[in-house]
Structure formats: structure tokens, C-alpha cells
Design an enzyme around this catalytic site. Sequence first.
Site, PDB file in Angstrom:
ATOM      1  N   TYR A  22       0.837  -1.201   0.000  1.00  8.81           N
ATOM      2  CA  TYR A  22       0.000   0.000   0.000  1.00  8.81           C
ATOM      3  C   TYR A  22       0.876   1.257   0.000  1.00  8.81           C
ATOM      4  CZ  TYR A  22      -4.217  -2.718   1.156  1.00  8.81           C
ATOM      5  OH  TYR A  22      -5.275  -3.593   1.142  1.00  8.81           O
TER       6      TYR A  22
ATOM      7  N   GLY B  48     -24.296   5.874  -3.589  1.00 11.63           N
ATOM      8  CA  GLY B  48     -25.039   6.987  -4.165  1.00 11.63           C
ATOM      9  C   GLY B  48     -24.360   7.559  -5.383  1.00 11.63           C
TER      10      GLY B  48
ATOM     11  N   GLY C 248     -17.582   2.253  -4.391  1.00 11.09           N
ATOM     12  CA  GLY C 248     -18.400   3.461  -4.414  1.00 11.09           C
ATOM     13  C   GLY C 248     -19.674   3.322  -5.215  1.00 11.09           C
TER      14      GLY C 248
ATOM     15  N   SER D 128     -14.161  -3.785   0.134  1.00 18.57           N
ATOM     16  CA  SER D 128     -14.989  -3.137  -0.894  1.00 18.57           C
ATOM     17  C   SER D 128     -16.475  -3.405  -0.658  1.00 18.57           C
ATOM     18  CB  SER D 128     -14.600  -3.615  -2.301  1.00 18.57           C
ATOM     19  OG  SER D 128     -15.147  -2.762  -3.293  1.00 18.57           O
ATOM     20  N   PRO D 129     -16.972  -3.145   0.554  1.00 20.02           N
ATOM     21  CA  PRO D 129     -18.394  -3.418   0.830  1.00 20.02           C
ATOM     22  C   PRO D 129     -19.346  -2.538   0.034  1.00 20.02           C
ATOM     23  CG  PRO D 129     -17.407  -2.188   2.642  1.00 20.02           C
ATOM     24  CD  PRO D 129     -16.280  -2.605   1.735  1.00 20.02           C
TER      25      PRO D 129
END
Length: 348
Positions: free
Chosen positions: A73, A240, A236, A231-232
Site C-alpha cells: 500500500y 449513491g 463506491g 470493498s463493501p
Amino acid sequence: MVASAPAEMETNPSLLTADEGLYTELGRSGLRVSRLALGTVNFGGRVDEPQAHRLMDHALGRGLNFVDTANTYGWRVYKGHTEEVVGRWLRGSPTRRGQVVLATKVGDQMGGGPNDEGLSARNIVAACEASLRRLRTDWIDVYQMHHVDRRVGWDEIWQAMELLVAQGKVCYVGSSNFAGWNISSAQETARHRGFFGLVSEQCVYNLVTRHAELEVIPAARAHGVGVFAWSPLHGGLLSGVLHKLLHNSAVKSAQGRAVQALEVHRRAVTEYERLCADVGLDPAVVGMAWALAQPGLSGLVIGPRVESHVDGAITALGTRLPPHVLARLEELFPPVGRGGQAPDAWLS
């Protein structure tokens, strides 16, 4: 975000003050971790170091004790950068390291040499030493294999992990992005060696991507392995995205997997955002609340960029979606096959 929810929607963000609402044992271990793990993949390139420190301070102040990172990372700056950011934060307080359950990962390529990646015993041990230096700590609570290495046998992997545990440099071993049979194979080999084996698995899991329900989550439950979903919100897509695109406020949801998936799932996403508006909740809260309610899921890895993202996840943790909302979500984002675990999911 809508300011208040309808009366039939049960929300209780104050759950974070109740021990049983926030924390869970990680798999079959006695290690207690927050059901929301602070993912650090955005630290470096998307989140600068001062903001990263503020995010970790905010999350820890709200009771989130689980910090998840990886040796690669920070690649937008250089590989290892994020571990260094976390390490400087840990050293900023004499008590902070003891408050945090720290997880990192090994396996992805870190250098140009033939032994600078993978799960050979050599790389596992060398990568752990390097992570310890960058993290400025003497031990890693959960040392996770970032991906399966099909070239390396489990006896070699467990030999290296056993050494690190015996030296006190690693407390528990976890996996990430494993298949169900990888988990079973790993655990059976560990059992024959008299080793604890895996304590956790991180897998992609959300309303759009539900393959983990077939074999990964059932295998993990059978072997006492805790499961955290990364990545629940599908990058994105479930936060929304249509509203954000309309108002030019999309950041992560305007790129990567979210954009690709939107082309396939636009109709479902449109109805999803309409449903969220009807029940008076932010789409991100609904997506995370759905995931947190699924059987066999220990918690979520969240990747916040600002403090409000942390607070939104906390709201999701205290939200119980009513049956009619859950039913509608199943219609909009149906499970794989007939639903449930394999092989029943595909039997006619």
C-alpha cells in the site's frame, strides 16, 4: 445524507458504546476486534499523511481498534509508504500500539528480484522484518497472505509462519482473496502440523459481488475463520454514485470498478438509490448495513478518506434494515444461482 430515518427503521449508532455491539472475536480466537476495520489503501496518493493520522485518531476515538494495511500500500507514492505512515502514527503516542490490533499483508511484489514476492519461506520472513521496520513495532497482530501462491506448498508456508509466531513477531495468521478450498487446504495442513492456522479471511463481498456466499464464507465458518469484507460498497457504486455524478461530487465512485459496474447495473443502482431515499438513509449506510447483517460475516474493511466516512460506517453498524427493505435488495441484487452455498446454489 438524510438527517433522520423513518420510525420503522431501527438505527442505533450508540451501539459503539456497547462492547457487544462494536467488537467481535476474530474467528475462533480470543482476539477482540472492532467489526469495522480501518483500511488504509487510500493513504498515500488519495489521503496525505496528516489527514491519515487524523482519520486514525478519529477512528480509534470512536472505538475502532482494528487497523488494516499491506506492505504494497502506498504504491502511488512508493510501495511501503502506507506502513510508514501507520508506523509514525503508532509512535506518536506511548499507549497507541497497545490500543490497536494491527494487520498487514505479504505476498505482492515489493521489488525487482525473483524472490521479492510470493509466499516462499524466505519472502515471508524477509517481508515480515521489513514490515516491522516500517510499522515501527515489535509485532504484527494479524499477518495476512495477500493472495494465494499456487507455486508454494502449505508445509513451507506454515513453517515460515510458525517461526514468526515462535519469535513473537506475529500473533495470528490471516488470508486474503482465498478460494474456499484454499482455506480448507490451509487449515488441514496446519492441523496436521499442530498449528493454529488461519484466523481470518478478507474477501470482496457486497450486494453486487456475492460469490463469497457460495464457498468462501461457508468454508471459513466450518474452520472457525473470521471473514471481513473488503470493498463493501463495490468501489463506491453503492454509495449513491448516480446522485454524486449528477452533482459532480463523485471521487472514488467515478473511477475503477464502480464505473465499469455501473454500465451493467445502472437499472438496479437507480432503483437502489430510490429505495434508500424512500427509507431515509444514505445509500452507503444501506449497503454496509446489508453486509453486516449477512451470516458468517465478522465485519467490514472500510477505506475512508474523511472522518465523515468513518461516521457513516458507524451509523451502518447501528442500523437494522427491516424485512421489506432486505427483500427488495435481494430482488435488485440477486445472489448467485439459486442463492445459498454451493452446491445447492446451482442444483436444478
